[in-house]
Design a protein around this motif. Structure first.
Motif, PDB file in Angstrom:
ATOM      1  N   VAL A 175      11.760  -0.360 -18.682  1.00 31.25           N
ATOM      2  CA  VAL A 175      11.444  -1.709 -18.219  1.00 31.25           C
ATOM      3  C   VAL A 175       9.957  -1.943 -18.436  1.00 31.25           C
ATOM      4  CG1 VAL A 175      11.485  -3.315 -16.283  1.00 31.25           C
ATOM      5  CG2 VAL A 175      13.253  -1.537 -16.465  1.00 31.25           C
ATOM      6  N   GLU A 176       9.625  -2.956 -19.208  1.00 33.26           N
ATOM      7  CA  GLU A 176       8.218  -3.228 -19.513  1.00 33.26           C
ATOM      8  C   GLU A 176       7.529  -3.944 -18.364  1.00 33.26           C
ATOM      9  OE1 GLU A 176       5.448  -5.765 -22.656  1.00 33.26           O
ATOM     10  OE2 GLU A 176       7.593  -5.537 -23.052  1.00 33.26           O
ATOM     11  N   ASN A 177       6.270  -3.581 -18.103  1.00 32.97           N
ATOM     12  CA  ASN A 177       5.401  -4.383 -17.235  1.00 32.97           C
ATOM     13  C   ASN A 177       4.912  -5.570 -18.070  1.00 32.97           C
ATOM     14  OD1 ASN A 177       4.090  -2.126 -18.626  1.00 32.97           O
ATOM     15  ND2 ASN A 177       2.173  -2.814 -17.723  1.00 32.97           N
ATOM     16  N   HIS A 178       5.651  -6.664 -17.975  1.00 27.93           N
ATOM     17  CA  HIS A 178       5.558  -7.773 -18.933  1.00 27.93           C
ATOM     18  C   HIS A 178       4.876  -8.986 -18.309  1.00 27.93           C
ATOM     19  CE1 HIS A 178       7.409 -10.941 -21.655  1.00 27.93           C
ATOM     20  NE2 HIS A 178       6.953 -10.068 -22.517  1.00 27.93           N
ATOM     21  N   LYS A 179       3.733  -8.785 -17.708  1.00 27.69           N
ATOM     22  CA  LYS A 179       3.028  -9.855 -16.998  1.00 27.69           C
ATOM     23  C   LYS A 179       3.920 -10.493 -15.930  1.00 27.69           C
ATOM     24  CE  LYS A 179      -0.071 -11.108 -20.853  1.00 27.69           C
ATOM     25  NZ  LYS A 179       0.573 -10.436 -21.996  1.00 27.69           N
ATOM     26  N   ASP A 180       4.861  -9.698 -15.425  1.00 27.84           N
ATOM     27  CA  ASP A 180       5.718 -10.169 -14.344  1.00 27.84           C
ATOM     28  C   ASP A 180       5.546  -9.278 -13.110  1.00 27.84           C
ATOM     29  OD1 ASP A 180       6.947  -8.005 -15.580  1.00 27.84           O
ATOM     30  OD2 ASP A 180       8.784  -9.063 -16.083  1.00 27.84           O
ATOM     31  N   TRP A 181       5.764  -7.976 -13.261  1.00 30.32           N
ATOM     32  CA  TRP A 181       5.597  -7.036 -12.154  1.00 30.32           C
ATOM     33  C   TRP A 181       4.168  -6.518 -12.085  1.00 30.32           C
ATOM     34  CZ3 TRP A 181       9.922  -6.843  -9.383  1.00 30.32           C
ATOM     35  CH2 TRP A 181      11.161  -6.977 -10.009  1.00 30.32           C
ATOM     36  N   ALA A 183       2.071  -3.251 -10.907  1.00 32.85           N
ATOM     37  CA  ALA A 183       2.491  -1.866 -11.108  1.00 32.85           C
ATOM     38  C   ALA A 183       3.207  -1.291  -9.887  1.00 32.85           C
ATOM     39  CB  ALA A 183       1.283  -1.011 -11.467  1.00 32.85           C
ATOM     40  N   ASP A 184       2.669  -1.545  -8.693  1.00 35.87           N
ATOM     41  CA  ASP A 184       3.297  -0.979  -7.494  1.00 35.87           C
ATOM     42  C   ASP A 184       4.671  -1.597  -7.244  1.00 35.87           C
ATOM     43  OD1 ASP A 184       2.192  -3.456  -6.847  1.00 35.87           O
ATOM     44  OD2 ASP A 184       1.506  -2.839  -4.866  1.00 35.87           O
ATOM     45  N   GLU A 185       4.849  -2.865  -7.614  1.00 31.69           N
ATOM     46  CA  GLU A 185       6.153  -3.520  -7.454  1.00 31.69           C
ATOM     47  C   GLU A 185       7.188  -2.896  -8.388  1.00 31.69           C
ATOM     48  OE1 GLU A 185       4.525  -8.031  -6.377  1.00 31.69           O
ATOM     49  OE2 GLU A 185       4.860  -7.426  -8.462  1.00 31.69           O
ATOM     50  N   LEU A 186       6.813  -2.691  -9.639  1.00 37.35           N
ATOM     51  CA  LEU A 186       7.751  -2.102 -10.592  1.00 37.35           C
ATOM     52  C   LEU A 186       8.074  -0.661 -10.215  1.00 37.35           C
ATOM     53  CD1 LEU A 186       9.448  -2.198 -13.114  1.00 37.35           C
ATOM     54  CD2 LEU A 186       7.385  -1.843 -14.490  1.00 37.35           C
ATOM     55  N   ALA A 187       7.070   0.085  -9.778  1.00 44.23           N
ATOM     56  CA  ALA A 187       7.311   1.460  -9.343  1.00 44.23           C
ATOM     57  C   ALA A 187       8.279   1.501  -8.168  1.00 44.23           C
ATOM     58  CB  ALA A 187       5.992   2.142  -8.977  1.00 44.23           C
ATOM     59  N   ALA A 188       8.154   0.549  -7.246  1.00 45.09           N
ATOM     60  CA  ALA A 188       9.046   0.494  -6.085  1.00 45.09           C
ATOM     61  C   ALA A 188      10.483   0.202  -6.514  1.00 45.09           C
ATOM     62  CB  ALA A 188       8.561  -0.560  -5.095  1.00 45.09           C
ATOM     63  N   SER A 207      -1.030  -5.925 -17.803  1.00 43.71           N
ATOM     64  CA  SER A 207      -1.252  -6.135 -16.373  1.00 43.71           C
ATOM     65  C   SER A 207      -2.659  -6.607 -16.035  1.00 43.71           C
ATOM     66  CB  SER A 207      -0.916  -4.857 -15.602  1.00 43.71           C
ATOM     67  OG  SER A 207       0.463  -4.547 -15.754  1.00 43.71           O
ATOM     68  N   ILE A 208      -3.548  -6.609 -17.016  1.00 43.14           N
ATOM     69  CA  ILE A 208      -4.862  -7.224 -16.787  1.00 43.14           C
ATOM     70  C   ILE A 208      -4.672  -8.695 -16.413  1.00 43.14           C
ATOM     71  CG2 ILE A 208      -7.061  -7.859 -17.852  1.00 43.14           C
ATOM     72  CD1 ILE A 208      -6.779  -5.359 -19.610  1.00 43.14           C
ATOM     73  N   ALA A 209      -3.624  -9.318 -16.966  1.00 50.07           N
ATOM     74  CA  ALA A 209      -3.334 -10.727 -16.666  1.00 50.07           C
ATOM     75  C   ALA A 209      -2.978 -10.933 -15.205  1.00 50.07           C
ATOM     76  CB  ALA A 209      -2.208 -11.239 -17.548  1.00 50.07           C
ATOM     77  N   LEU A 210      -2.602  -9.858 -14.502  1.00 50.22           N
ATOM     78  CA  LEU A 210      -2.282  -9.936 -13.074  1.00 50.22           C
ATOM     79  C   LEU A 210      -3.410  -9.346 -12.235  1.00 50.22           C
ATOM     80  CD1 LEU A 210       1.496  -8.909 -13.153  1.00 50.22           C
ATOM     81  CD2 LEU A 210       0.459 -11.165 -13.464  1.00 50.22           C
ATOM     82  N   VAL A 211      -4.625  -9.403 -12.788  1.00 49.91           N
ATOM     83  CA  VAL A 211      -5.871  -8.898 -12.181  1.00 49.91           C
ATOM     84  C   VAL A 211      -5.712  -7.468 -11.658  1.00 49.91           C
ATOM     85  CG1 VAL A 211      -6.820 -11.181 -11.702  1.00 49.91           C
ATOM     86  CG2 VAL A 211      -5.502 -10.057  -9.922  1.00 49.91           C
ATOM     87  N   GLU A 212      -5.062  -6.636 -12.456  1.00 48.35           N
ATOM     88  CA  GLU A 212      -4.931  -5.229 -12.131  1.00 48.35           C
ATOM     89  C   GLU A 212      -5.877  -4.399 -12.999  1.00 48.35           C
ATOM     90  OE1 GLU A 212      -0.953  -3.712 -10.661  1.00 48.35           O
ATOM     91  OE2 GLU A 212      -0.321  -5.060 -12.262  1.00 48.35           O
ATOM     92  N   VAL A 298      -2.293  -9.082  -2.122  1.00 47.08           N
ATOM     93  CA  VAL A 298      -3.233  -8.608  -3.130  1.00 47.08           C
ATOM     94  C   VAL A 298      -4.645  -8.845  -2.616  1.00 47.08           C
ATOM     95  CG1 VAL A 298      -4.058  -8.883  -5.496  1.00 47.08           C
ATOM     96  CG2 VAL A 298      -1.622  -9.102  -4.998  1.00 47.08           C
ATOM     97  N   PRO A 299      -5.443  -7.800  -2.444  1.00 50.98           N
ATOM     98  CA  PRO A 299      -6.777  -7.973  -1.871  1.00 50.98           C
ATOM     99  C   PRO A 299      -7.689  -8.781  -2.787  1.00 50.98           C
ATOM    100  CG  PRO A 299      -6.478  -5.734  -2.666  1.00 50.98           C
ATOM    101  CD  PRO A 299      -5.140  -6.393  -2.752  1.00 50.98           C
ATOM    102  N   THR A 300      -8.563  -9.543  -2.184  1.00 51.47           N
ATOM    103  CA  THR A 300      -9.506 -10.345  -2.970  1.00 51.47           C
ATOM    104  C   THR A 300     -10.418  -9.465  -3.813  1.00 51.47           C
ATOM    105  OG1 THR A 300     -11.036 -10.391  -1.092  1.00 51.47           O
ATOM    106  CG2 THR A 300      -9.501 -12.234  -1.315  1.00 51.47           C
ATOM    107  N   THR A 301     -10.551  -8.211  -3.436  1.00 47.70           N
ATOM    108  CA  THR A 301     -11.382  -7.299  -4.230  1.00 47.70           C
ATOM    109  C   THR A 301     -10.822  -7.108  -5.636  1.00 47.70           C
ATOM    110  OG1 THR A 301     -10.176  -5.447  -3.217  1.00 47.70           O
ATOM    111  CG2 THR A 301     -12.310  -6.041  -2.258  1.00 47.70           C
ATOM    112  N   GLU A 302      -9.495  -7.268  -5.801  1.00 46.04           N
ATOM    113  CA  GLU A 302      -8.898  -7.156  -7.131  1.00 46.04           C
ATOM    114  C   GLU A 302      -9.401  -8.275  -8.042  1.00 46.04           C
ATOM    115  OE1 GLU A 302      -5.449  -4.778  -8.132  1.00 46.04           O
ATOM    116  OE2 GLU A 302      -7.560  -4.227  -7.854  1.00 46.04           O
ATOM    117  N   LEU A 303      -9.441  -9.491  -7.513  1.00 47.18           N
ATOM    118  CA  LEU A 303      -9.966 -10.610  -8.284  1.00 47.18           C
ATOM    119  C   LEU A 303     -11.440 -10.410  -8.581  1.00 47.18           C
ATOM    120  CD1 LEU A 303      -9.785 -13.424  -9.553  1.00 47.18           C
ATOM    121  CD2 LEU A 303     -10.163 -14.385  -7.265  1.00 47.18           C
ATOM    122  N   ALA A 304     -12.184 -10.015  -7.569  1.00 51.71           N
ATOM    123  CA  ALA A 304     -13.625  -9.825  -7.752  1.00 51.71           C
ATOM    124  C   ALA A 304     -13.899  -8.751  -8.803  1.00 51.71           C
ATOM    125  CB  ALA A 304     -14.273  -9.445  -6.422  1.00 51.71           C
TER     126      ALA A 304
END
Length: 352
Positions: A175-181, A183-188, A207-212, A298-304
């Motif tokens: 299952v690809e992490n396709h700008k949808d999940w 990482a922790d959601e897909l792992a779960a 996943s950079i697109a999801l500020v990861e 998602v903590p604001t620190t991820e966006l920052a």
């Protein structure tokens, strides 16, 4: 001009088609190519002598063998038994590996068709399939968290429908992490499914697109890895967030040698499939309220952290664009980028 400079030069793509045998440098690499790398050429109706369109998996295998790729990852939808055998014959003659790309069954009524596609892929020689739960980007597809939670529920149900078929035919699904999940959601989800037949097609940059943080994504998902989408990414600023682009391997911000090392550590047999999509930059509108509609906790620190990374590592020469090119120019640039990545995979990633 030495050989390496030549290969990286603007004429490399044209030369690839003017001589009968590619240089030994290309023949020794074992990185495969994802069909999406040929974003423009796959199914192209553009009349071109140098870059004729690919109409099916056999065309792609022929071409990837010629440029020295180790294998292909390509869609298996609507393959007849006869065509699957032809793909198998071509794959065996060329020595390339084959991975399939497949859609998931949405309901019990879809399982028979799904199984037929799995059987066709296996007949052709594929024992690994890649899938996505959503064909779109999370921040564009889902407008509310309720919509995303419904998607999550349906995705799990689809994977549960697929699992007995995969187990029966001994085919693994990534299952690809396709700008949808995230990482922790897909792992779960994978932990909940708890199947040796369902893991991850690890995309290095989506996943950079999801500020990861891309390395955190790799570390989270690599224990489940069955396949990969190898890419390098570049970023730049824009008013509503940041811009994100695939760029030739080694030109972006990802620590590719470290990522490849981690993948091999967790799965020594994992395949490395290039997904170098030659296109205009994607806009990631992470400063708009709508972007955050489906994210909880998602903590604001991820966006920052992401915005700080963009500022510090933005692509100084400007992100590449292709929309201004002619149709032939787009095809040429696409081929140049792919060949450049294959060179890098041998020289810097030791994929040989």
């Amino acid at each position: 001009m030495d050989r390496r400079s030549f290969l990286y030069g603007a004429s490399v793509s044209a030369m690839a088609f003017s001589i009968p045998d590619m240089p030994e440098l290309f023949k020794s690499t074992n990185m495969g190519v994802v069909v999406h790398s040929y974003w423009t050429r796959w199914g192209s109706k553009v009349p071109s002598q140098s870059y004729p369109g690919f109409t099916n998996a056999i065309d792609l295998i022929d071409h990837c063998q010629r440029i020295g790729a180790g294998g292909v990852q390509v869609g298996v939808k609507d393959w007849t038994t006869d065509f699957a055998k032809k793909v198998r014959d071509k794959r065996e003659k060329t020595g390339l590996y084959l991975e399939g790309s497949i859609g998931l069954p949405k309901t019990a009524a879809d399982v028979a068709a799904f199984e037929q596609e799995v059987k066709g892929a296996k007949e052709a020689g594929a024992t690994i399939l890649r899938t996505v739960c959503s064909g779109g980007r999370r921040y564009e597809t889902f407008k509310t968290n309720a919509e995303f939670q419904d998607f999550r529920k349906k995705s799990i149900a689809s994977l549960q429908l697929a699992e007995p078929v995969l187990r029966k035919h001994k085919v693994k699904l990534g299952v690809e992490n396709h700008k949808d999940w995230r990482a922790d959601e897909l792992a779960a989800v994978l932990k909940q499914l708890n199947s040796e037949w369902i893991g991850v097609t690890l995309d290095f940059g989506n996943s950079i697109a999801l500020v990861e943080d891309p390395m955190v994504v790799v570390q989270t998902l690599v224990p489940y890895i069955v396949s990969t989408h190898v890419k390098d990414m570049a970023v730049d600023e824009y008013s509503d967030g940041f811009l994100l682009s695939e760029v030739p391997l080694g030109k972006g911000i990802l620590d590719l040698p470290k990522i490849v090392e981690l993948c091999k550590k967790h799965n020594p047999d994992v395949t490395f499939n290039l997904e170098m999509i030659t296109r205009d930059p994607l806009e990631i509108p992470c400063l708009k309220d709508e972007y955050w509609a489906t994210f909880e906790g998602v903590p604001t620190t991820e966006l920052a952290r992401t915005l700080r990374m963009v500022k510090q590592q933005k692509y100084n020469q400007g992100l590449p664009k292709v929309s201004q090119l002619t149709a032939e120019g787009k095809l040429e640039k696409e081929e140049q980028n792919i060949l450049s990545c294959l060179v890098y995979s041998k020289d810097k990633l030791a994929l040989r």
